[in-house]
Design a protein around this motif. Sequence first.
Motif: not given
Length: 135
Positions: A39-53
């Motif tokens: 996921q990229r929100t307002d320019g910041r990419w997150d992988d599955h683990a970062e999204f979960t956090a």
Amino acid sequence: MTIETARPDIAAALTDLLFTPGLELAEAIDRHFTPDYRQRTDGRWDDHAEFTAHIAHLRTVVAGGEIRILDEFAQGDRYADRHIVDIRKTDGSTVRMEVYLFAEIAADGRFRRIEETTLMLQGADADRNLGSARS
């Protein structure tokens, strides 16, 4: 060639993630997002683990809310929408955000990738990063 996919439902996903007390985080995420989700929100990419956090953190500050879909389009494995998220925080304050979302959908209807931009409509300046906050 037409790609057939199950219909995505961002309102159900956000409701399960944020507004359904008692639903385990892992179950809510697995229900709506693939293991390789990004996921990229307002320019910041997150992988599955970062999204979960990120969602785990939101669950500590969000007391309730609702999602209202304003526009929604789906074709093949692509999905786009514009929605309003109204959030009631545990401290009693409220936040309203408008979200512009573009997604890739897996064949089973789960989200594989989301790219979104958020627009703060109401709330404190400190809540501007709520869409990607972790602490």
